[in-house]
Design a protein around this motif. Sequence first.
Motif, PDB file in Angstrom:
ATOM      1  N   ARG A  13       0.396  -1.333  -0.020  1.00 19.04           N
ATOM      2  CA  ARG A  13      -0.210  -0.416  -0.062  1.00 19.04           C
ATOM      3  C   ARG A  13       0.704   1.250  -0.015  1.00 19.04           C
ATOM      4  NH1 ARG A  13      -5.517  -1.484   3.244  1.00 19.04           N
ATOM      5  NH2 ARG A  13      -6.127   0.358   1.987  1.00 19.04           N
ATOM      6  N   GLY A  14       0.500   2.135  -0.808  1.00 22.34           N
ATOM      7  CA  GLY A  14       1.415   3.410  -0.988  1.00 22.34           C
ATOM      8  C   GLY A  14       0.626   4.172  -2.117  1.00 22.34           C
ATOM      9  N   SER A  15       1.155   5.768  -2.034  1.00 23.92           N
ATOM     10  CA  SER A  15       0.344   6.616  -2.574  1.00 23.92           C
ATOM     11  C   SER A  15       1.076   6.487  -4.080  1.00 23.92           C
ATOM     12  CB  SER A  15       1.399   7.914  -2.292  1.00 23.92           C
ATOM     13  OG  SER A  15       0.237   8.075  -0.841  1.00 23.92           O
ATOM     14  N   LEU A  16       0.493   6.758  -4.813  1.00 18.71           N
ATOM     15  CA  LEU A  16       0.526   6.932  -6.682  1.00 18.71           C
ATOM     16  C   LEU A  16       1.508   8.565  -6.597  1.00 18.71           C
ATOM     17  CD1 LEU A  16      -2.447   5.142  -7.780  1.00 18.71           C
ATOM     18  CD2 LEU A  16       0.263   4.078  -7.599  1.00 18.71           C
ATOM     19  N   VAL A  17       2.134   7.798  -7.799  1.00 17.42           N
ATOM     20  CA  VAL A  17       2.763   9.437  -7.713  1.00 17.42           C
ATOM     21  C   VAL A  17       2.060   9.758  -9.270  1.00 17.42           C
ATOM     22  CG1 VAL A  17       5.290  10.208  -8.879  1.00 17.42           C
ATOM     23  CG2 VAL A  17       4.855   8.396  -7.075  1.00 17.42           C
ATOM     24  N   ASP A  72      -5.100  12.066  -5.289  1.00 15.74           N
ATOM     25  CA  ASP A  72      -4.039  11.575  -4.566  1.00 15.74           C
ATOM     26  C   ASP A  72      -4.577  10.061  -4.095  1.00 15.74           C
ATOM     27  OD1 ASP A  72      -1.931  13.465  -4.401  1.00 15.74           O
ATOM     28  OD2 ASP A  72      -3.268  14.945  -2.560  1.00 15.74           O
ATOM     29  N   PRO A  73      -4.662   9.246  -4.812  1.00 12.86           N
ATOM     30  CA  PRO A  73      -5.035   8.275  -5.119  1.00 12.86           C
ATOM     31  C   PRO A  73      -4.116   7.185  -3.999  1.00 12.86           C
ATOM     32  CG  PRO A  73      -4.752   8.242  -7.322  1.00 12.86           C
ATOM     33  CD  PRO A  73      -4.486   9.491  -6.677  1.00 12.86           C
ATOM     34  N   GLU A  74      -4.013   6.455  -3.505  1.00  6.80           N
ATOM     35  CA  GLU A  74      -4.234   5.109  -2.645  1.00  6.80           C
ATOM     36  C   GLU A  74      -3.880   3.766  -3.301  1.00  6.80           C
ATOM     37  OE1 GLU A  74      -3.372   2.463   1.174  1.00  6.80           O
ATOM     38  OE2 GLU A  74      -5.628   2.583   1.097  1.00  6.80           O
ATOM     39  N   LEU A  75      -2.758   3.063  -3.612  1.00  6.89           N
ATOM     40  CA  LEU A  75      -2.765   1.632  -4.678  1.00  6.89           C
ATOM     41  C   LEU A  75      -2.699   1.492  -3.598  1.00  6.89           C
ATOM     42  CD1 LEU A  75      -1.868   0.727  -7.279  1.00  6.89           C
ATOM     43  CD2 LEU A  75       0.099   0.522  -6.273  1.00  6.89           C
ATOM     44  N   VAL A  76      -3.656   0.056  -3.699  1.00  9.41           N
ATOM     45  CA  VAL A  76      -3.626  -1.274  -2.759  1.00  9.41           C
ATOM     46  C   VAL A  76      -3.570  -2.454  -3.589  1.00  9.41           C
ATOM     47  CG1 VAL A  76      -5.293  -2.945  -1.192  1.00  9.41           C
ATOM     48  CG2 VAL A  76      -5.370  -0.345  -1.232  1.00  9.41           C
ATOM     49  N   LEU A  77      -1.905  -3.206  -3.684  1.00 12.16           N
ATOM     50  CA  LEU A  77      -1.727  -4.240  -4.308  1.00 12.16           C
ATOM     51  C   LEU A  77      -1.932  -5.062  -3.827  1.00 12.16           C
ATOM     52  CD1 LEU A  77      -0.429  -5.038  -7.001  1.00 12.16           C
ATOM     53  CD2 LEU A  77       2.546  -4.534  -5.379  1.00 12.16           C
ATOM     54  N   PHE A  78      -2.592  -6.289  -4.650  1.00 13.14           N
ATOM     55  CA  PHE A  78      -3.141  -7.822  -4.086  1.00 13.14           C
ATOM     56  C   PHE A  78      -2.125  -8.887  -3.866  1.00 13.14           C
ATOM     57  CE2 PHE A  78      -6.797  -4.758  -3.812  1.00 13.14           C
ATOM     58  CZ  PHE A  78      -8.384  -5.773  -3.024  1.00 13.14           C
ATOM     59  N   PRO A  79      -2.543  -9.233  -3.223  1.00 15.72           N
ATOM     60  CA  PRO A  79      -1.728 -10.454  -3.100  1.00 15.72           C
ATOM     61  C   PRO A  79      -2.137 -11.783  -3.706  1.00 15.72           C
ATOM     62  CG  PRO A  79      -2.492 -10.502  -1.189  1.00 15.72           C
ATOM     63  CD  PRO A  79      -3.104  -9.332  -1.444  1.00 15.72           C
ATOM     64  N   ALA A  80      -1.745 -12.712  -4.079  1.00 15.50           N
ATOM     65  CA  ALA A  80      -2.679 -13.584  -5.324  1.00 15.50           C
ATOM     66  C   ALA A  80      -3.519 -14.793  -4.085  1.00 15.50           C
ATOM     67  CB  ALA A  80      -1.502 -14.741  -5.868  1.00 15.50           C
ATOM     68  N   PHE A  81      -4.796 -14.899  -4.874  1.00 15.32           N
ATOM     69  CA  PHE A  81      -5.396 -15.726  -3.686  1.00 15.32           C
ATOM     70  C   PHE A  81      -5.336 -17.118  -4.044  1.00 15.32           C
ATOM     71  CE2 PHE A  81      -9.543 -18.497  -3.681  1.00 15.32           C
ATOM     72  CZ  PHE A  81     -10.072 -17.629  -2.524  1.00 15.32           C
ATOM     73  N   ASN A  82      -4.792 -17.297  -5.467  1.00 15.82           N
ATOM     74  CA  ASN A  82      -3.740 -18.234  -5.617  1.00 15.82           C
ATOM     75  C   ASN A  82      -3.037 -19.033  -5.016  1.00 15.82           C
ATOM     76  OD1 ASN A  82      -2.957 -21.464  -6.786  1.00 15.82           O
ATOM     77  ND2 ASN A  82      -4.644 -20.839  -8.338  1.00 15.82           N
ATOM     78  N   ASN A  83      -2.168 -19.840  -3.722  1.00 15.84           N
ATOM     79  CA  ASN A  83      -0.911 -19.887  -3.559  1.00 15.84           C
ATOM     80  C   ASN A  83      -0.166 -20.721  -4.190  1.00 15.84           C
ATOM     81  OD1 ASN A  83      -3.345 -22.455  -2.895  1.00 15.84           O
ATOM     82  ND2 ASN A  83      -3.485 -22.037  -0.608  1.00 15.84           N
ATOM     83  N   THR A  84      -0.858 -21.421  -5.020  1.00 14.39           N
ATOM     84  CA  THR A  84      -0.034 -22.270  -5.674  1.00 14.39           C
ATOM     85  C   THR A  84       1.113 -21.643  -6.574  1.00 14.39           C
ATOM     86  OG1 THR A  84      -1.587 -24.121  -5.560  1.00 14.39           O
ATOM     87  CG2 THR A  84      -0.093 -24.115  -7.339  1.00 14.39           C
ATOM     88  N   LEU A 113       4.818   0.305 -11.846  1.00 14.62           N
ATOM     89  CA  LEU A 113       5.670  -0.135 -11.198  1.00 14.62           C
ATOM     90  C   LEU A 113       6.981  -0.292 -11.350  1.00 14.62           C
ATOM     91  CD1 LEU A 113       2.877  -2.233  -8.912  1.00 14.62           C
ATOM     92  CD2 LEU A 113       3.213   0.011  -8.333  1.00 14.62           C
ATOM     93  N   PRO A 114       8.170   0.134 -10.475  1.00 13.71           N
ATOM     94  CA  PRO A 114       8.027   0.197  -8.981  1.00 13.71           C
ATOM     95  C   PRO A 114       7.760   2.200  -8.988  1.00 13.71           C
ATOM     96  CG  PRO A 114      10.255   0.489  -9.169  1.00 13.71           C
ATOM     97  CD  PRO A 114      10.036  -0.354 -10.093  1.00 13.71           C
ATOM     98  N   ASP A 115       8.106   2.848 -10.424  1.00 14.24           N
ATOM     99  CA  ASP A 115       8.578   4.463  -9.945  1.00 14.24           C
ATOM    100  C   ASP A 115       6.982   4.655  -9.592  1.00 14.24           C
ATOM    101  OD1 ASP A 115      11.160   3.773 -11.168  1.00 14.24           O
ATOM    102  OD2 ASP A 115      10.680   4.194 -13.129  1.00 14.24           O
ATOM    103  N   GLY A 116       5.564   4.228  -9.647  1.00 14.28           N
ATOM    104  CA  GLY A 116       4.193   4.458  -9.908  1.00 14.28           C
ATOM    105  C   GLY A 116       4.359   4.711  -8.158  1.00 14.28           C
TER     106      GLY A 116
END
Length: 260
Positions: free
Chosen positions: A184-188, A207-219, A237-240
Amino acid sequence: MSGPLVEPIPGEPAAVARTTRRGFPERSLVLADYHAGIEAGLRYERGVELPSNAAVRRERLLSLLDRTDADRLVILGDLGHRIGDPKGDEAAELTDLVEAVTDRAEMTLVPGNHDGGLADFFGDSVEVTGRDGVRLGDVGFCHGHTWPSREVLAADVVCSAHEHPAVRLEDEVGGARKERVWLRGSLVPDVFAEHFDVDVSELEWHDPELVLFPAFNNTSGGTWVNVPGQGFLSPFLPDGLADGEAYLLDGTRLGDYERV
């Protein structure tokens, strides 16, 4: 509804979002990188034999729908694993999943790089958005393999996926383990203004926050975000991302993802 616009579910690679559809408020369950049929894919791609986990995946998702009392399920891309039209075990898994989900809630798919044939496959049973994402009220959604639209970036929170973010954690005796994480962090704004070839002042920007999701599939594999040389896959990413912090699925804050 009140509270955070996007709130991860403790212990789960999924979140609840306060969204709006056609002017009406909704409660959306959001998850990413489901990769239906991955076992068949791994068998074909790498010769790895794994028993199908389709039923377990489906029940995990349906349980979350029931727990959250969601009106809508939003998948942030890579619902399927095969790149192209689904076939065989994957097609059967997707059919069973969509039938079960749509008995309970509306379903929206923001297509990822693995979802090329799904719009035709699902027909009218699933809303499939454009590849540059969709905005539902104050929350924007994209998969992350392409640049999100300016409409998505005009949201207060942007949800993305594609990376399968994870960290490598070491103990005091040198042992290591992999843990899925949220970023989670701010977008540039400058990064996106340059992409769209406009001045920053021309962007609708909250000033949107980015929420980067983990994978639902654990394989499925993932990007170890705290290991040097493990580059991001997304073009922004990661620049943004500014001041990105990592969180374990149980909510533990790890701090700056690069220094974990």
